[in-house]
Design a protein around this motif. Structure first.
Motif, PDB file in Angstrom:
ATOM      1  N   HIS A  74       0.861  -1.183   0.000  1.00  0.00           N
ATOM      2  CA  HIS A  74       0.000   0.000   0.000  1.00  0.00           C
ATOM      3  C   HIS A  74       0.898   1.234   0.000  1.00  0.00           C
ATOM      4  CE1 HIS A  74      -3.169  -2.688   2.040  1.00  0.00           C
ATOM      5  NE2 HIS A  74      -3.361  -2.671   0.731  1.00  0.00           N
ATOM      6  N   ASN A  92      -3.790   0.823   8.843  1.00  0.00           N
ATOM      7  CA  ASN A  92      -5.193   0.590   9.217  1.00  0.00           C
ATOM      8  C   ASN A  92      -5.484  -0.896   9.413  1.00  0.00           C
ATOM      9  OD1 ASN A  92      -5.632   3.311   9.011  1.00  0.00           O
ATOM     10  ND2 ASN A  92      -7.034   3.199   7.285  1.00  0.00           N
ATOM     11  N   GLU A  93      -4.699  -1.762   8.795  1.00  0.00           N
ATOM     12  CA  GLU A  93      -4.935  -3.200   8.916  1.00  0.00           C
ATOM     13  C   GLU A  93      -4.578  -3.745  10.298  1.00  0.00           C
ATOM     14  OE1 GLU A  93      -2.846  -5.176   5.745  1.00  0.00           O
ATOM     15  OE2 GLU A  93      -4.348  -4.593   4.267  1.00  0.00           O
ATOM     16  N   THR A  94      -3.688  -3.051  11.004  1.00  0.00           N
ATOM     17  CA  THR A  94      -3.230  -3.587  12.284  1.00  0.00           C
ATOM     18  C   THR A  94      -3.394  -2.642  13.469  1.00  0.00           C
ATOM     19  OG1 THR A  94      -0.981  -2.829  11.766  1.00  0.00           O
ATOM     20  CG2 THR A  94      -1.520  -5.122  11.218  1.00  0.00           C
ATOM     21  N   GLN A 122      -4.087   5.040  -0.364  1.00  0.00           N
ATOM     22  CA  GLN A 122      -3.744   3.640  -0.166  1.00  0.00           C
ATOM     23  C   GLN A 122      -3.075   3.043  -1.405  1.00  0.00           C
ATOM     24  OE1 GLN A 122      -6.894   0.806   0.796  1.00  0.00           O
ATOM     25  NE2 GLN A 122      -5.450  -0.274   2.088  1.00  0.00           N
ATOM     26  N   LYS A 175      -7.217   4.610  13.106  1.00  0.00           N
ATOM     27  CA  LYS A 175      -7.331   4.543  11.648  1.00  0.00           C
ATOM     28  C   LYS A 175      -7.153   5.925  11.020  1.00  0.00           C
ATOM     29  CE  LYS A 175      -8.939   0.231  11.858  1.00  0.00           C
ATOM     30  NZ  LYS A 175      -8.033  -0.858  11.719  1.00  0.00           N
ATOM     31  N   ARG A 201       2.182  -2.705   4.294  1.00  0.00           N
ATOM     32  CA  ARG A 201       0.727  -2.571   4.182  1.00  0.00           C
ATOM     33  C   ARG A 201       0.261  -1.357   4.991  1.00  0.00           C
ATOM     34  NH1 ARG A 201      -1.585  -6.302   0.640  1.00  0.00           N
ATOM     35  NH2 ARG A 201      -3.437  -6.256   1.908  1.00  0.00           N
TER      36      ARG A 201
END
Length: 143
Positions: A40, A80-82, A58, A86, A77
């Motif tokens: 990303h 926001n994924e982890t 992104q 956010k 990445r």
């Protein structure tokens, strides 16, 4: 040509691009010495501006390379994924894609040490291998 000459290459395109389905690209991805990763661009600092201000973009991007060391370093990445905190993303619609045409400097900076590491390993006649998990180490130690 690069693979035949025992040289490396890097190829990138947006993750959802039809180019990844081209027979030539699929054939290249099937080569044992070629890998790919999806990253990303917001993880490298890519930003754009919309009506709400400046925010990360992104831009999911697939990178294909014959260099494992490059792939390791660009495989980032979106946070926001982890993370629970956010951030919003600027959507690349209504002409905003132009703002995301240039690679973020951090992306290029991530590639360069990968190239250097790949070269050092090859000069030494070595290949990096993934680290073993704790479970794998315990299994080997118990033999």
């Amino acid at each position: 040509m690069q693979l035949d000459a025992k040289c490396h290459f890097i190829h990138e395109h947006q993750e959802k691009s039809r180019a990844w389905k081209m027979p030539e690209v699929v054939e290249m991805l099937m080569q044992p010495e070629v890998g790919s990763t999806v990253l990303h661009m917001c993880a490298f600092g890519m930003q754009a501006t919309d009506k709400d201000g400046t925010a990360p973009v992104q831009k999911a991007t697939r990178v294909m390379s014959s260099s494992d060391e490059v792939l390791k370093r660009v495989s980032r990445r979106c946070a926001n994924e982890t993370h629970h905190d956010k951030h919003r993303h600027v959507q690349l619609i209504s002409g905003k894609a132009r703002q995301a045409q240039v690679y973020p400097r951090a992306f290029g900076i991530a590639i360069c040490p990968g190239i250097a590491a790949q070269r050092r390993l090859e000069i030494l006649g070595m290949k990096a291998r993934p680290a073993m998990s704790i479970a794998e180490m315990r299994e080997i130690a118990s033999v």
